[in-house]
Design an enzyme around this catalytic site. Structure first.
Site, PDB file in Angstrom:
ATOM      1  N   HIS A   2      -7.202  -6.867   0.291  1.00  0.00           N
ATOM      2  CA  HIS A   2      -6.133  -5.871   0.148  1.00  0.00           C
ATOM      3  C   HIS A   2      -4.970  -6.130   1.104  1.00  0.00           C
ATOM      4  O   HIS A   2      -3.809  -5.899   0.761  1.00  0.00           O
ATOM      5  CB  HIS A   2      -6.731  -4.489   0.400  1.00  0.00           C
ATOM      6  CG  HIS A   2      -5.730  -3.377   0.488  1.00  0.00           C
ATOM      7  ND1 HIS A   2      -4.917  -3.021  -0.560  1.00  0.00           N
ATOM      8  CD2 HIS A   2      -5.410  -2.542   1.525  1.00  0.00           C
ATOM      9  CE1 HIS A   2      -4.141  -1.998  -0.200  1.00  0.00           C
ATOM     10  NE2 HIS A   2      -4.419  -1.707   1.060  1.00  0.00           N
TER      11      HIS A   2
ATOM     12  N   ASP B 122       0.838  -1.191   0.000  1.00  0.00           N
ATOM     13  CA  ASP B 122       0.000   0.000   0.000  1.00  0.00           C
ATOM     14  C   ASP B 122       0.884   1.257   0.000  1.00  0.00           C
ATOM     15  O   ASP B 122       1.740   1.403  -0.882  1.00  0.00           O
ATOM     16  CB  ASP B 122      -0.950  -0.070   1.201  1.00  0.00           C
ATOM     17  CG  ASP B 122      -2.021   0.992   1.216  1.00  0.00           C
ATOM     18  OD1 ASP B 122      -3.018   0.834   0.488  1.00  0.00           O
ATOM     19  OD2 ASP B 122      -1.866   1.983   1.957  1.00  0.00           O
TER      20      ASP B 122
END
Length: 301
Positions: free
Chosen positions: A280, A108
């Site tokens: 994610h 991320d």
């Protein structure tokens, strides 16, 4: 210092020109820097880091503005929170450990810091892995209705201060539970998220300085970081080292971008990668798979 320790790792405060970077360090072998994403800390590597430390010296660090690392003062141009500035912090932190060349892996926002590090410091980064991202400039160039609905926090957190900070402070727990947990999937994978780890992430929002750092991170991501990416693209500058891209099969990237590797090929000629059956937060959903893919990549000959 973190209240949570990971077996085999030592908490360290690493000096840099802007302040100290907090990290956990463990293992032996070639150095590997691990960087976390939003809205987490180095603890996101709690399950994967011990597996990587069997064959590498692992440094899992907090980014500036997050966790226990330095918190730069905001500036109008957001440069103190740019990925260029955050990358230099980590290069200096690794140098403080005697690691002038190392591999890096980032998830991320940490992936954005890691690829900026590879572009700005190609003599330092030997191999690079990024988890569940495409380049920041490409994110904004390709933003559409689906992106606005799915990744609304990109624009929300980038709003001028202090609007997002004050709205988050109005109900921090709702922001965490409804956005981070329900919306992004943190903690959904059974048996993968110890309660103390989730509590540590939740407590990050109790610190106004960390919330400010997160917002400044996204403000930089909507401004100066795009300028840096665009300048590299216009100059034909690419990531010189081998690149591994891992992404979440159950995440947003396949929906938004289709062929994720094709997006990266414009920025990195030596790229490979695949999707993992995860949300994610793939390093926590699938730590064994993530570590195995990283080790295979790091030990390619």
């Amino acid at each position: 210092m973190s209240a949570i320790t990971v077996a085999g790792f030592e908490e360290r405060e690493l000096p840099t020109s802007r302040g100290t970077v907090h990290a956990m360090v463990g293992g032996s072998g070639p150095p590997l820097l691990l960087l976390h994403g939003y809205p987490q800390s180095h603890l996101m590597w709690h399950a994967a880091a011990p597996l990587l430390a069997e064959r590498h010296t692992v440094v899992a660090a907090d980014l500036a503005g997050y966790g226990a690392s330095l918190h730069p003062a905001p500036a109008a141009d957001h440069a103190p929170h740019s990925k260029r500035a955050l990358a230099l912090d980590q290069v200096e932190a690794m140098a403080a450990l005697g690691c002038d060349r190392f591999a890096a892996a980032g998830h991320d926002r940490g992936g954005r810091v890691a690829y900026r590090m590879a572009l700005d410091h190609p003599d330092r980064v030997q191999r690079l892995a990024v988890l569940d991202i495409i380049p920041t400039g490409e994110v904004w160039r390709r933003a559409d209705r689906d992106f606005a609905r799915g990744y609304w926090h990109w624009a929300f957190l980038a709003l001028p201060a202090p609007l997002p900070e004050r709205l988050i402070a109005g109900d921090r727990q709702a922001f965490f539970d409804l956005h981070v947990r329900a919306g992004m999937g943190l903690g959904a994978e059974p048996g993968r998220y110890p309660p103390e780890i989730l509590d540590a992430y939740r407590r990050l929002l109790d610190d106004p300085g960390t919330v400010e750092g997160m917002c400044e991170d996204y403000r930089a991501g909507a401004s100066v970081d795009v300028e840096h990416d665009d300048a590299d693209r216009d100059a034909g500058r690419q990531i010189a080292c081998p690149l591994l891209v891992l992404w979440a099969a159950r995440g947003a990237l396949p929906r938004f971008y289709g062929d994720v590797l094709e997006v990266w090929r414009a920025s990195a000629p030596d790229v490979r990668g695949e999707a993992l059956d995860a949300s994610h937060f793939l390093a926590e959903d699938r730590p064994e798979d993530t570590a195995a893919k990283l080790l295979d990549f790091l030990e390619e000959t």
